[in-house]
Design a protein around this motif. Structure first.
Motif, PDB file in Angstrom:
ATOM      1  N   UNK A 132       9.914   4.529  -6.615  1.00  0.00           N
ATOM      2  CA  UNK A 132       8.772   3.696  -6.236  1.00  0.00           C
ATOM      3  C   UNK A 132       8.072   3.128  -7.469  1.00  0.00           C
ATOM      4  N   UNK A 133       7.928   3.941  -8.507  1.00  0.00           N
ATOM      5  CA  UNK A 133       7.260   3.500  -9.726  1.00  0.00           C
ATOM      6  C   UNK A 133       8.010   2.348 -10.390  1.00  0.00           C
ATOM      7  N   UNK A 134       9.323   2.484 -10.576  1.00  0.00           N
ATOM      8  CA  UNK A 134      10.059   1.432 -11.281  1.00  0.00           C
ATOM      9  C   UNK A 134      10.119   0.141 -10.472  1.00  0.00           C
ATOM     10  N   UNK A 135      10.103   0.260  -9.145  1.00  0.00           N
ATOM     11  CA  UNK A 135      10.042  -0.956  -8.327  1.00  0.00           C
ATOM     12  C   UNK A 135       8.698  -1.657  -8.521  1.00  0.00           C
ATOM     13  N   UNK A 136       7.622  -0.871  -8.628  1.00  0.00           N
ATOM     14  CA  UNK A 136       6.312  -1.464  -8.875  1.00  0.00           C
ATOM     15  C   UNK A 136       6.269  -2.181 -10.224  1.00  0.00           C
ATOM     16  N   UNK A 137       7.044  -1.672 -11.176  1.00  0.00           N
ATOM     17  CA  UNK A 137       7.080  -2.277 -12.506  1.00  0.00           C
ATOM     18  C   UNK A 137       7.923  -3.550 -12.526  1.00  0.00           C
ATOM     19  N   UNK A 138       8.703  -3.771 -11.465  1.00  0.00           N
ATOM     20  CA  UNK A 138       9.481  -5.007 -11.386  1.00  0.00           C
ATOM     21  C   UNK A 138      10.976  -4.842 -11.384  1.00  0.00           C
ATOM     22  N   UNK A 150      -3.907  11.979 -15.039  1.00  0.00           N
ATOM     23  CA  UNK A 150      -3.832  10.912 -14.040  1.00  0.00           C
ATOM     24  C   UNK A 150      -2.865  11.313 -12.933  1.00  0.00           C
ATOM     25  N   UNK A 151      -3.184  11.007 -11.709  1.00  0.00           N
ATOM     26  CA  UNK A 151      -2.310  11.348 -10.603  1.00  0.00           C
ATOM     27  C   UNK A 151      -1.195  10.318 -10.495  1.00  0.00           C
ATOM     28  N   UNK A 152      -0.139  10.674  -9.774  1.00  0.00           N
ATOM     29  CA  UNK A 152       1.042   9.822  -9.726  1.00  0.00           C
ATOM     30  C   UNK A 152       0.746   8.439  -9.172  1.00  0.00           C
ATOM     31  N   UNK A 153      -0.119   8.346  -8.187  1.00  0.00           N
ATOM     32  CA  UNK A 153      -0.388   7.037  -7.617  1.00  0.00           C
ATOM     33  C   UNK A 153      -1.241   6.176  -8.541  1.00  0.00           C
ATOM     34  N   UNK A 154      -1.792   6.777  -9.579  1.00  0.00           N
ATOM     35  CA  UNK A 154      -2.603   6.040 -10.550  1.00  0.00           C
ATOM     36  C   UNK A 154      -1.835   5.751 -11.832  1.00  0.00           C
ATOM     37  N   UNK A 155      -0.528   5.966 -11.824  1.00  0.00           N
ATOM     38  CA  UNK A 155       0.271   5.810 -13.018  1.00  0.00           C
ATOM     39  C   UNK A 155       0.195   4.400 -13.596  1.00  0.00           C
ATOM     40  N   UNK A 156       0.221   3.403 -12.747  1.00  0.00           N
ATOM     41  CA  UNK A 156       0.173   2.032 -13.232  1.00  0.00           C
ATOM     42  C   UNK A 156      -1.282   1.602 -13.321  1.00  0.00           C
ATOM     43  N   UNK A 157      -1.723   1.325 -14.536  1.00  0.00           N
ATOM     44  CA  UNK A 157      -3.107   0.910 -14.747  1.00  0.00           C
ATOM     45  C   UNK A 157      -3.300  -0.514 -14.289  1.00  0.00           C
ATOM     46  N   UNK A 158      -4.196  -0.703 -13.387  1.00  0.00           N
ATOM     47  CA  UNK A 158      -4.441  -2.056 -12.859  1.00  0.00           C
ATOM     48  C   UNK A 158      -5.379  -2.841 -13.788  1.00  0.00           C
TER      49      UNK A 158
END
Length: 450
Positions: free
Chosen positions: A281-287, A442-450
């Motif tokens: 899920x994380x790498x998909x969010x990164x593109x 930081x929790x997993x869902x907060x990994x990507x800083x908005x």
């Protein structure tokens, strides 16, 4: 004829006499009785091998190793002290916090003194204090006029940071006192960034992205300069040359991977990456366009099912290099930031280790020629220009810092151990007392800083 030309031209790659010995020995061992197709007589190769070993032996036994060398430019009459995380000896996995470490002072015209607000932890940190490849680092420090041979101890750990400039040298014109900056130093550079202040050169520095705080900015510099050297410096990728290219990035959830995915996507490339199931899920969010779950099979099998790649970035176990080489297109490029060189030095010693490493590079050279590909090694180099490019991409929202966990400065050993365990999801950051207040972890869902 091509094979012979490739082997003979390889000599130019190895200016070190030990490399010459290894290449000559390999050429002699693999050469048929009548020589190669270019008809190099076997006795000529015997002469080359003999000369190489004689010269190499002379350099080994009569050249002086790096002895304890102090540098008058690092602390230079400084009477102030500061708090720092230091390693008092090698072959350790712990740092010691001291409040009595000498405080650096601007001496050279291109010096920049930075008050550290936050610093990230990188895998190389624990490898350095563990003493991996210490003779190599000694030679590199000696060439740069840095303390070496034991004079660098106690060693301040840390390779990058974000902070505020406190002083600059007379020839520094891009920065001024009070500027917020981020910086990455080289693997061999001393002292490090796990301290209240760090002294660096102006070419290592760039303005901090204005859209993120120091904690988020600190997770970028070292992964940026490492990625930039590999993909831009070695593979030729860039804003105008990446669009449409297929790029494979191993370990997409790690510090390098999370940055590299976003960089390639910002330039229009197609990204395939690898990770465990819980990181998809994380790498998909990164593109990432395509994800290989290495928990569900071998990377060889997964790559065999996919189209070939233009560029491959290897960021994990060197054993991944061979299967990835087979996944390259004709004319494709593989660059690795992890090579077995350090392990070979540790297993075989400096002499035999250099010969083993030279043979490995020679094998890559021959196989690359036969399969029309390029296998390269990339080492981190400080690069303020790369940080400036990253700053613009971050401020434009095209790259987002990825932080897995933060630790207070006093808990730096916990942070080091956390990173040492592996399976990172972004970066781990140490926050100084003078930086912004943040919640630890930081929790997993907060990994990507908005």
């Amino acid at each position: 004829m091509g094979m012979g030309v490739t082997i003979m031209s390889s000599f130019s790659m190895f200016s070190n006499p030990l490399m010459v010995c290894a290449v000559a020995a390999a050429a002699f061992y693999f050469c048929p009785e009548n020589g190669f197709e270019i008809r190099v007589p076997r006795y000529v190769l015997q002469c080359i091998m003999g000369s190489g070993f004689l010269y190499g032996g002379y350099k080994i036994f009569f050249s002086k190793p790096a002895s304890a060398v102090k540098s008058k430019f690092i602390y230079f009459s400084s009477k102030e002290t500061m708090t720092a995380q230091t390693a008092r000896e090698y072959k350790t996995d712990k740092m010691e916090m001291t409040t009595e470490h000498p405080c650096p002072k601007v001496v050279h015209p291109n010096d920049v003194l930075v008050r550290v607000c936050a610093a990230s932890v990188n895998p190389i940190d624990h490898r350095i204090i563990a003493g991996h490849a210490r003779p190599v680092f000694d030679q590199m420090r000696l060439q740069k006029g840095l303390p070496c041979g034991g004079a660098e101890l106690p060693l301040v750990v840390g390779r990058d940071c974000s902070g505020v400039i406190e002083d600059v040298g007379s020839k520094v014109d891009k920065f001024k006192i009070g500027d917020e900056v981020f910086v990455a130093i080289g693997a061999e550079d001393t002292p490090g960034t796990f301290a209240e202040k760090v002294l660096v050169k102006d070419f290592m520095v760039a303005k901090k992205p204005s859209t993120v705080d120091h904690t988020k900015a600190a997770c970028i510099p070292y992964v940026c300069t490492t990625t930039w050297g590999a993909l831009v410096g070695r593979c030729g990728l860039g804003p105008k040359s990446t669009a449409g290219k297929r790029v494979l990035i191993l370990a997409g959830t790690g510090g390098i991977g999370t940055f590299a995915i976003q960089l390639v996507k910002a330039w229009g490339g197609h990204v395939t990456t690898t990770c465990r199931t819980d990181g998809i899920d994380l790498v998909h969010k990164l593109g990432a366009d395509d994800v290989i779950d290495y928990a569900k099979g071998t990377i060889e099998a997964a790559l065999a099912e996919r189209p070939k790649f233009d560029v491959i970035l290897v960021t994990i176990d060197p054993r991944a290099i061979a299967p990835c080489q087979s996944a390259l297109k004709k004319g494709g490029k593989l660059v690795t930031i992890v090579v077995p060189f350090i392990d070979n030095f540790r297993k075989h010693g400096m002499l035999l280790g250099r010969m083993v490493n030279a043979l490995l590079k020679l094998r890559w050279k021959i196989e690359d020629f036969l399969y029309d590909r390029t296998t390269m090694i990339s080492f981190n180099r400080p690069n303020g220009g790369a940080l400036e490019a990253a700053r613009k991409l971050i401020d434009d929202g095209k790259i987002r810092p990825v932080i897995q966990k933060t630790f207070p400065f006093e808990a730096a050993n916990e942070a080091l151990e956390y990173v040492k365990q592996g399976h990172a999801r972004g970066k781990t950051v140490i926050v100084m007392p003078n930086a912004e207040k943040r919640h630890e972890g930081a929790k997993s869902e907060e990994l990507i800083s908005e």
